[in-house]
Design a protein around this motif. Structure first.
Motif: not given
Length: 490
Positions: A39, A158, A290, A293, A321, A324, A376
């Motif tokens: 990340t 992440g 994905f 993301s 984010m 999440n 999220s």
């Protein structure tokens, strides 16, 4: 081998030693470190052409190289872990992470940066190796929760990586990102050396060099064609040639694996319904994941002048984010409890439905920051449930001596799904655009289409999971009559 497995079984029946929590914590930390490294580079992507004195097209190799290296390394490292020791291969993976991070930190041009990212990608097998160590070392009653926690470390890394990387990129030289990764890798390796034991469960045998070379070649052709198809053109000779080569090599590789005595991947074991449909569900989950993301960061960063963009900074994107991954970790114990009570198949199906609900909500809730935080978090909850169940399903159908290889293959399947998803989403957003001033940006309906695809592939994962054979709970032994006990003692 039977004596080794017997000793392992006897040990697992004993009460949990005090070091169990330490082992789980160290292994989960190692997983978080590897996920962080995947990340940390995200904030640099728009600036890479200037930072590395290269073109935008060439700069994408910084991402593609890691993807290809991870795909090749994951099944190979898993098999080597089963043969020569999972802790040993875990340490090698962490040292590769440190080496790759150091090379990248010392880079100022494209070539050494790509080399560093390739070496970093070779550490991708840490999470399946960590779960395999847990299977060997932990008591049975702790394995479910520990496995779910280790799986969730991917999301936590992440979640923490993006805001951390954005903060460092804004306030320090970009090389600090990679020095940070190197230091964390050293810390994880030291903790593993000091606190994680090496398992005595090993398969031995000869390494399938031909099988490893064949699978590596097929994966490189497949993923390179998918990741570069949008740039080269999906109907270009280079893209079609790579995809065709991947199919041919995979067929030859499968023929070889079925005929060699000690294959890299035991295809007969992988064809068992429980393993096969779990892996298919993993591909579908990869296809689904994905979407979030890609869509959420763009919605947050697009200017408000679009009418649907929120005009936020990259740091704000990371903070939105972050829940999440934190929700994934919070849900991990719940995943283990549901699997224990209802079976991991039920947990996997429930996780798929939760992810589909999250994407469905995003179709109508995408105009406020709290909308995206909610989406999220819901998607993270579904991922946490599913990720905790997948390793349990795989481990329930493969021998102890093949644990790392089987879990690595499952991880690879999810990675292939993510790669295909990124290509599909990229095509959708490139075709559905609107113009702001003189700049073309993805249209609002394009984002909705991508989210609908995410919801649909999550439901596909649900369907795949529904074909997994339901595991029957063990039948409790009948009580022995007191008269028999008295007679036996006499």
């Amino acid at each position: 081998m039977p004596d080794t497995l017997s000793r392992s079984t006897d040990r697992r029946a004993m009460p949990a030693p005090p070091r169990t929590n330490i082992i789980v914590t160290v292994l989960a930390f190692a997983g978080i470190v590897v996920a962080l490294m995947q990340t940390l580079v995200i904030p640099l992507i728009p600036e890479l052409p200037n930072l590395l004195d290269t073109t935008a097209s060439n700069a994408t190799w910084v991402i593609t190289a890691t993807l290809l290296a991870a795909a090749v390394a994951t099944p190979v490292v898993g098999r080597l872990g089963d043969m020569y020791g999972k802790r040993r291969m875990l340490l090698i993976s962490l040292l590769l992470l440190v080496a790759g991070s150091t090379i990248a930190a010392l880079s100022s041009t494209l070539a050494p940066m790509v080399v560093g990212r390739i070496v970093q990608g070779l550490s991708a097998g840490v999470i399946p190796l960590g779960i395999s160590i847990m299977r060997d070392e932990l008591p049975t009653d702790r394995l479910g929760a520990a496995t779910a926690t280790m799986s969730a470390s991917l999301g936590v890394g992440g979640a923490l990586g993006l805001p951390t990387a954005a903060f460092i990129a804004d306030h320090a030289d970009w090389h600090v990102l990679f020095w940070t990764g190197a230091m964390l890798g050293v810390l994880a390796a030291v903790l593993v050396v000091r606190l994680v034991p090496e398992s005595a469960v090993r398969s031995g045998g000869r390494f399938d060099t031909a099988g490893a070379a064949g699978l590596s070649a097929a994966l490189v052709c497949l993923l390179l064609g998918i990741s570069k198809g949008g740039t080269w053109g999906w109907t270009s000779g280079r893209t079609l040639g790579l995809l065709a080569a991947a199919i041919v090599v995979l067929l030859v590789w499968g023929w070889w694996e079925l005929r060699t005595a000690e294959p890299l991947v035991d295809l007969r074991t992988s064809a068992r319904a429980q393993v096969l449909f779990t892996n298919l569900a993993s591909v579908a989950f990869g296809l689904s994941l994905f979407s979030m993301s890609l869509v959420l960061p763009q919605l947050l960063q697009l200017p408000a002048a679009t009418g649907y963009g929120l005009g936020q900074s990259l740091l704000a994107v990371g903070l939105v984010m972050a829940p999440n991954g934190l929700v994934m970790m919070t849900v991990a114990p719940l995943s283990a409890r549901i699997s224990k009570a209802k079976g991991p198949k039920t947990t996997l199906m429930l996780g798929a439905l939760v992810v589909a609900v999250g994407y469905g909500l995003n179709l109508v809730l995408m105009s406020q920051i709290w909308h995206l935080v909610l989406v999220s978090s819901i998607v993270g909850a579904g991922i946490g449930l599913a990720y905790g169940a997948m390793p349990t399903l795989v481990m329930g159908a493969v021998p102890v001596s093949e644990t790392a290889a089987a879990l690595s293959l499952n991880t690879l399947m999810r990675g292939i799904g993510v790669s295909v998803s990124s290509a599909v989403a990229g095509v959708v957003l490139a075709q559905m655009t609107t113009t702001i001033g003189s700049v073309a940006v993805p249209a609002e309906n394009g984002f909705r289409v991508v989210m609908a695809i995410g919801a649909g592939t999550a439901l596909l994962a649900f369907v795949c999971a529904s074909f997994i054979p339901r595991q029957r709970p063990p039948v409790p032994a009948a009580p022995v009559p007191a008269a028999v006990l008295v007679a036996a003692e006499a």
